[in-house]
Design a protein around this motif. Structure first.
Motif, PDB file in Angstrom:
ATOM      1  N   LYS A  59      -0.547   8.336  10.150  1.00 45.49           N
ATOM      2  CA  LYS A  59      -0.113   9.851   9.933  1.00 45.49           C
ATOM      3  C   LYS A  59       0.685   9.971  11.205  1.00 45.49           C
ATOM      4  O   LYS A  59       1.623  10.456  11.145  1.00 45.49           O
ATOM      5  CB  LYS A  59      -1.310  10.469  10.010  1.00 45.49           C
ATOM      6  N   HIS A  96       4.173   8.145  10.765  1.00 43.88           N
ATOM      7  CA  HIS A  96       4.700   9.203   9.766  1.00 43.88           C
ATOM      8  C   HIS A  96       5.433  10.395  10.506  1.00 43.88           C
ATOM      9  O   HIS A  96       6.371  10.980  10.305  1.00 43.88           O
ATOM     10  CB  HIS A  96       3.837   9.677   8.744  1.00 43.88           C
ATOM     11  N   ASN A 142       8.598   9.073   6.941  1.00 44.42           N
ATOM     12  CA  ASN A 142       8.580   8.394   5.745  1.00 44.42           C
ATOM     13  C   ASN A 142       7.282   7.464   5.593  1.00 44.42           C
ATOM     14  O   ASN A 142       7.113   6.713   6.447  1.00 44.42           O
ATOM     15  CB  ASN A 142       9.790   7.255   5.573  1.00 44.42           C
ATOM     16  N   TRP A 143       6.742   7.728   4.515  1.00 44.75           N
ATOM     17  CA  TRP A 143       5.335   6.891   4.447  1.00 44.75           C
ATOM     18  C   TRP A 143       5.184   5.425   4.252  1.00 44.75           C
ATOM     19  O   TRP A 143       4.819   4.678   4.764  1.00 44.75           O
ATOM     20  CB  TRP A 143       4.601   7.599   3.646  1.00 44.75           C
ATOM     21  N   TRP A 151       8.063   3.624   5.523  1.00 41.50           N
ATOM     22  CA  TRP A 151       8.203   2.844   6.711  1.00 41.50           C
ATOM     23  C   TRP A 151       7.191   2.907   7.718  1.00 41.50           C
ATOM     24  O   TRP A 151       7.033   2.253   8.701  1.00 41.50           O
ATOM     25  CB  TRP A 151       9.620   3.549   7.324  1.00 41.50           C
ATOM     26  N   ALA A 152       6.446   4.188   7.775  1.00 41.06           N
ATOM     27  CA  ALA A 152       5.189   3.992   8.395  1.00 41.06           C
ATOM     28  C   ALA A 152       4.089   3.183   8.138  1.00 41.06           C
ATOM     29  O   ALA A 152       3.550   2.361   9.072  1.00 41.06           O
ATOM     30  CB  ALA A 152       4.452   5.369   8.031  1.00 41.06           C
ATOM     31  N   GLU A 155      -1.807  11.616   0.913  1.00 40.28           N
ATOM     32  CA  GLU A 155      -0.492  11.773   1.116  1.00 40.28           C
ATOM     33  C   GLU A 155       0.623  10.791   0.719  1.00 40.28           C
ATOM     34  O   GLU A 155       1.693  11.242   0.866  1.00 40.28           O
ATOM     35  CB  GLU A 155      -0.521  11.615   2.741  1.00 40.28           C
ATOM     36  N   LEU A 156       0.058   9.741   0.042  1.00 37.69           N
ATOM     37  CA  LEU A 156       0.811   8.525  -0.261  1.00 37.69           C
ATOM     38  C   LEU A 156       1.328   9.115  -1.902  1.00 37.69           C
ATOM     39  O   LEU A 156       2.254   8.363  -2.377  1.00 37.69           O
ATOM     40  CB  LEU A 156       0.204   7.344  -0.098  1.00 37.69           C
ATOM     41  N   ALA A 208       4.857  10.049  -2.611  1.00 35.33           N
ATOM     42  CA  ALA A 208       5.746   9.609  -1.609  1.00 35.33           C
ATOM     43  C   ALA A 208       6.578   8.684  -1.727  1.00 35.33           C
ATOM     44  O   ALA A 208       6.451   7.525  -2.091  1.00 35.33           O
ATOM     45  CB  ALA A 208       4.663   9.453  -0.318  1.00 35.33           C
ATOM     46  N   TRP A 237       9.770   5.846  -0.856  1.00 40.70           N
ATOM     47  CA  TRP A 237      10.039   4.955   0.474  1.00 40.70           C
ATOM     48  C   TRP A 237      11.677   4.782   0.328  1.00 40.70           C
ATOM     49  O   TRP A 237      12.320   5.458   0.942  1.00 40.70           O
ATOM     50  CB  TRP A 237       9.320   3.514   0.191  1.00 40.70           C
TER      51      TRP A 237
END
Length: 562
Positions: free
Chosen positions: A363, A366, A371-372, A374-375, A463-464, A467, A469
């Motif tokens: 988190k 992020h 961006n989840w 790339w996180a 959270e994903l 989400a 990419w």
């Protein structure tokens, strides 16, 4: 002695077989039928009537307070519409309970233009709230009693922070009862309260019960496209928490067998229903005496309840009882603020001690990149850097084995089928070259808990959900729609296999070649976020192993020239 490749092949092949067996069982398992008509059982509170579509439901049994049974079908009631910034809710004048709840800012996993309906009372899925009052010597409203309302629709107006809906109980003897719902802007917490005025000539001592009634069917695909990932099925069912007993899940099967184990009486905690990404929980205030109960009321209908004594109400006096209910997404940071232990519904499995900091790190990343996807990539790189010394040791061991491959092939030709002599010669070769054939095992085993913890983090984090990419990946919680990531994974696994020493056993060699295809088939149905992690992990491993192989080959050539 089992070498590194044989150990890895055995572990991976065993895990693959387990996944295939689990998938076969799920595919051939009988479908769970919708909830049938309720069958009454004795309990501390009145049990729920059957879904509205069920014919001739049984009467409500008498609770501990001595209230007589209520025979016949539950009254149909009239719908009351409530709209807030977060909810579209349908209350019923029969019981004054929530019969349908839609989360306006959470969308269907199958259709992002459609808000998600989390609760409903239908033959397909039965999940509702229920509450009521019981007391000796006076008739108080239970969850099947009729209420009246000033309006049939309510809406949280612009500029208003709260909305109150008041329902007045009908056909109540010896008391006046008002049931109140208070909705708050920007909050998934709803206050549910009773105001009880004693109109009899004697004191009364009512108890209030608040419960969820739910079938055991898995969550709909609208909530989560799948609740099973790689053979691991996410939990759906009752859960409760107290300071003494901590977080505790209650399986539907245990309730059915009467083997549920949970603290009955307490002065803190909460009880709720958990499913993938979402939780619904009654949250009594700390210090208030309460009793937690779970019951089976039909072949496919269960309740999770909390019972709270209101205390003695003198003639002419008024008493109130208020229990908030949370119904919404499992957003860990928000749940921590609402009630102690509520954040534990975010299921990180048995490696919570590792998963929680991993999620915090994910988190935090992020927060910088926004961006989840790339996180996940950056987190994979960081984990790879932390374990680089161990990975380098394992990679060097494998590369040394690869350098020795020609000599091992000669031993195989020299000793043919005499395995005992060949193994002795191989061990002598390992001693001469100062190579530990198991040198790559320990580093791999040390990292397994971290990989499992990260798996659960990516599995459980709402959270994903939805989400994006890049490009074609618009939802990291859903499978790759074009199967690009699984194909990339297969290619990366094939390259990894080629970079490592080939097993001397032809059967093992074939297994190592088949594994990329096998796992790619599994990953066709995995959430894209999980596959992205494994693709990133493999690509980094390829670069690392290629560098180690080149280094050792150069060292071997230099040694040969000397």
């Amino acid at each position: 002695m089992m070498d590194t490749q044989r150990l890895i092949a055995f572990v991976v092949f065993s895990f693959s077989a387990l996944l295939l067996w689990d998938a076969w069982q799920k595919h051939n398992a009988p479908k769970v039928p919708p909830a049938p008509a309720a069958v009454s059982v004795p309990a501390g509170v009145p049990q729920p009537s059957a879904p509205l579509s069920a014919p001739n439901p049984a009467g409500t049994p008498a609770p501990a307070g001595g209230v007589p049974n209520v025979p016949g079908a539950a009254p149909a009631g009239e719908a009351i519409s409530v709209k807030t910034d977060l909810f579209d809710i349908e209350l019923s004048t029969a019981g004054g309970d929530i019969r349908r709840l839609t989360l306006r800012q959470v969308h269907s996993a199958l259709d992002r233009t459609k808000p998600l309906t989390l609760m409903e009372a239908s033959a397909k899925h039965y999940f509702v709230t229920q509450s009521g009052l019981v007391a000796q010597g006076v008739q108080l409203p239970i969850h099947r009693s009729l209420y009246s309302s000033e309006a049939r629709s309510y809406e949280l107006g612009s500029g208003k922070d709260t909305l109150e809906v008041r329902l007045v109980a009908r056909d109540v003897s010896g008391a006046e009862v008002t049931k109140r719902y208070t909705f708050h802007r920007g909050s998934y917490v709803i206050d549910v309260a009773y105001d009880i005025t004693n109109r009899s000539e004697a004191p009364i001592a009512p108890s209030a019960y608040f419960q969820f009634a739910r079938d055991s069917n898995p969550p709909s695909e609208d909530a989560a496209q799948t609740s099973s990932f790689g053979g691991i099925t996410t939990f759906t069912g009752p859960a409760l928490y107290t300071q003494e007993a901590k977080f505790h899940k209650v399986d539907f099967k245990d309730i059915e067998k009467g083997k549920q184990s949970h603290p009955g009486k307490a002065k803190d905690g909460w009880i709720g229903i958990v499913q993938h990404y979402f939780v619904s929980a009654w949250l009594p205030k700390d210090g208030v005496e309460r009793e937690y109960q779970t019951h089976k009321v039909s072949d496919n209908l269960y309740t999770a309840s909390v019972v709270i004594p209101v205390g003695q109400v003198a003639p002419g006096a008024t008493a109130s009882v208020d229990v908030p209910v949370y119904i919404g997404p499992q957003e860990k940071d928000q749940l921590e603020k609402i009630a102690p232990g509520l954040n534990l519904v975010v299921d990180y499995g048995w490696l919570y001690i590792l998963a929680a900091p991993l999620f915090w790190l994910l988190k935090t990343i992020h927060g910088f990149v926004g961006n989840w996807g790339w996180a996940i990539v950056i987190l994979t790189i960081l984990i790879k850097l932390v374990f680089y010394p161990l990975n380098a040791k394992a990679g060097r061991s494998m590369a040394q084995m690869k350098v020795l491959a020609p000599k091992m092939e000669k031993l195989k030709q020299l000793y043919g089928e005499d395995r005992q002599k060949m193994n002795q010669a191989m061990m002598e070769l390992y001693r001469t070259e100062k190579i530990n054939p198991l040198g790559g095992c320990l580093p791999i085993l040390v990292q397994i808990p971290v990989f499992i913890a990260l798996y659960w983090v990516l599995l459980a984090s709402i959270e994903l959900r939805h989400a994006p990419w890049i490009g074609w990946i618009r939802d990291l919680s859903a499978p790759d729609p074009y199967f690009i990531l699984p194909v990339v994974y297969a290619v990366s696994m094939f390259v990894t296999t080629k970079l490592n020493p080939q097993p001397a056993d032809p059967v093992q060699a074939r297994i190592m070649l088949i594994m990329p295809i096998m796992f790619s088939v599994f990953f066709l149905f995995f959430p894209a976020g999980l596959v992205l992690y494994w693709v990133s992990q493999n690509l980094l491993s390829i670069v690392q192993q290629w560098h180690i192989n080149r280094t050792l080959e150069a060292e071997a050539k230099a040694k040969a020239r000397r």
